[in-house]
Enzyme design. Structure first.
Site, PDB file in Angstrom:
ATOM      1  N   ARG A 234       0.819  -1.220   0.000  1.00 18.95           N
ATOM      2  CA  ARG A 234       0.000   0.000   0.000  1.00 18.95           C
ATOM      3  C   ARG A 234       0.853   1.271   0.000  1.00 18.95           C
ATOM      4  NH1 ARG A 234      -5.291  -1.139   3.721  1.00 18.95           N
ATOM      5  NH2 ARG A 234      -6.042  -2.926   2.560  1.00 18.95           N
TER       6      ARG A 234
ATOM      7  N   ASP B 213     -13.788  12.265  10.671  1.00 21.48           N
ATOM      8  CA  ASP B 213     -12.907  11.173  10.241  1.00 21.48           C
ATOM      9  C   ASP B 213     -11.494  11.724  10.136  1.00 21.48           C
ATOM     10  OD1 ASP B 213     -13.645   8.247   8.873  1.00 21.48           O
ATOM     11  OD2 ASP B 213     -11.673   9.022   8.292  1.00 21.48           O
TER      12      ASP B 213
HETATM   13  C1  SAM Z   1     -14.516   0.889   8.360  1.00 23.99           C
HETATM   14  S1  SAM Z   1     -14.790   2.596   8.397  1.00 23.99           S
HETATM   15  C2  SAM Z   1     -16.300   2.656   9.352  1.00 23.99           C
HETATM   16  C3  SAM Z   1     -17.274   3.682   8.836  1.00 23.99           C
HETATM   17  C4  SAM Z   1     -18.620   3.739   9.582  1.00 23.99           C
HETATM   18  N1  SAM Z   1     -18.444   4.129  10.965  1.00 23.99           N
HETATM   19  C5  SAM Z   1     -19.358   2.425   9.485  1.00 23.99           C
HETATM   20  O1  SAM Z   1     -19.384   1.678  10.457  1.00 23.99           O
HETATM   21  O2  SAM Z   1     -19.905   2.139   8.432  1.00 23.99           O
HETATM   22  C6  SAM Z   1     -13.564   3.148   9.569  1.00 23.99           C
HETATM   23  C7  SAM Z   1     -13.255   4.641   9.487  1.00 23.99           C
HETATM   24  O3  SAM Z   1     -12.499   5.022  10.649  1.00 23.99           O
HETATM   25  C8  SAM Z   1     -11.596   6.017  10.253  1.00 23.99           C
HETATM   26  N2  SAM Z   1     -10.495   6.124  11.221  1.00 23.99           N
HETATM   27  C9  SAM Z   1      -9.476   5.262  11.409  1.00 23.99           C
HETATM   28  N3  SAM Z   1      -8.636   5.728  12.348  1.00 23.99           N
HETATM   29  C10 SAM Z   1      -9.132   6.906  12.770  1.00 23.99           C
HETATM   30  C11 SAM Z   1      -8.714   7.866  13.726  1.00 23.99           C
HETATM   31  N4  SAM Z   1      -7.585   7.703  14.454  1.00 23.99           N
HETATM   32  N5  SAM Z   1      -9.477   8.968  13.896  1.00 23.99           N
HETATM   33  C12 SAM Z   1     -10.606   9.146  13.174  1.00 23.99           C
HETATM   34  N6  SAM Z   1     -11.057   8.270  12.258  1.00 23.99           N
HETATM   35  C13 SAM Z   1     -10.328   7.162  12.053  1.00 23.99           C
HETATM   36  C14 SAM Z   1     -11.122   5.563   8.870  1.00 23.99           C
HETATM   37  O4  SAM Z   1     -10.586   6.644   8.128  1.00 23.99           O
HETATM   38  C15 SAM Z   1     -12.406   4.996   8.274  1.00 23.99           C
HETATM   39  O5  SAM Z   1     -13.073   5.937   7.477  1.00 23.99           O
END
Ligand code: SAM
Length: 289
Positions: A41, A150
């Site tokens: 990646r 996010d």
């Molecule tokens: C799998 S998605 C989940 C989206 C939504 N909450 C759902 O359940 O459908 C996880 C999200 O968490 C965000 N994320 C990961 N680490 C993070 C952090 N330290 N602070 C804020 N967001 C974060 C990622 O960018 C991603 O968009």
């Protein structure tokens, strides 16, 4: 040692440095068995920056003038943004039928409701919550706010645009599609303006407990499918932040595969008819402000 593709391999030491750096920034733990995934990646980043190996990339992330934005790009490449509208319908039904009536009673005087979608990805969750509020018919004339945050600016831009294709809509019924979306192209819809007006988006790293993403406390937090990427200490820090940002009696909605066992005693488990959810106790509790 370069592959025959000409791409540099990530050494064990480079993996450790990059993994620890990413973890310190955002709490996401790249497991040891994911070295190859990380390598694959991040290759495009080395290519884009004209760097020949991962040690140079690590130094770039630490010391270059562009390090901040590059770190965000790297984290973007390493995170999963999978999401869709009306995800985990059982929980949403319980939220609509059993949580919203409680919030309606509790906030009857202020006629204001605030909900936070933490780790909102491209916005489907935040818009879903706004649609559920409208659908409930309980909050006419209320001040309703759904705030999505996010760490990824790319997904936040998509969230603000509010346009989606079939994958995002795979769990959306035909009548909800007709009610809350407008067609903007073949296989492309946009969230209706009145729903969009209820929702705002902002950048926030959940790991950054000192920067407060919302001015006021919220009545409910959706933090679904985000904590799974963190290890236990990072999860605990995030949970403390969520606790602090909830009003006493406010609800925490986690993803269906997530729970607070061995992580936090601050929240109480609420047995709804249709699901289990967590709540910040009205009084006391294990900590927070
Ligand atoms: C799998 S998605 C989940 C989206 C939504 N909450 C759902 O359940 O459908 C996880 C999200 O968490 C965000 N994320 C990961 N680490 C993070 C952090 N330290 N602070 C804020 N967001 C974060 C990622 O960018 C991603 O968009």
């Amino acid at each position: 040692m370069p592959f025959d593709t000409g791409r540099p391999e990530m050494t064990a030491e480079e993996f450790r440095l990059l993994r620890d750096f990413v973890y310190a920034y955002c709490g996401i733990l790249v497991r040891d068995d994911m070295k190859y995934v990380m390598e694959r990646r991040l290759w495009p980043r080395l290519e884009a920056l004209g760097l020949t190996d991962f040690s140079t990339y690590y130094r770039y992330l630490r010391f270059d003038a562009q390090r901040r934005s590059e770190l965000e790009t790297a984290v973007e490449a390493l995170t999963t943004h999978e999401t869709y509208f009306f995800r985990e319908p059982r929980q949403l039904k319980a939220f609509s039928e059993e949580v919203l009536p409680v919030l309606e009673r509790r906030n009857a005087r202020s006629r204001r409701l605030r909900i936070w979608s933490a780790g909102c990805s491209s916005g489907e969750e935040a818009y879903t919550v706004a649609m559920l509020l409208l659908e409930s018919g309980r909050f006419e004339g209320w001040e309703l706010e759904v705030h999505g945050t996010d760490i990824s600016r790319r997904v936040l831009n998509a969230a603000r645009l509010g346009e989606y294709g079939p994958s995002a809509l795979r769990s959306t019924s035909a009548d909800k599609l007709a009610r809350y979306f407008v067609h903007v192209g073949p296989n492309r819809v946009r969230v209706r303006d009145d729903v969009r007006a209820m929702v705002s988006f902002g950048h926030h790293n959940l790991r950054d407990v000192d920067s407060v993403p919302l001015a006021s406390r919220v009545d409910a937090v959706f933090c679904r499918n985000v904590l799974i990427y963190f290890d236990a200490p990072a999860r605990q820090r995030v949970l403390r932040l969520l606790y602090d940002k909830l009003v006493p009696g406010g609800y925490l909605m986690l993803g269906h595969s997530e729970n607070l066992i061995n992580l936090s005693a601050d929240f109480e488990l609420v047995h709804l008819r249709g699901d289990l959810v967590y709540r910040r106790p009205e009084m006391g509790g294990g900590g927070g402000t």
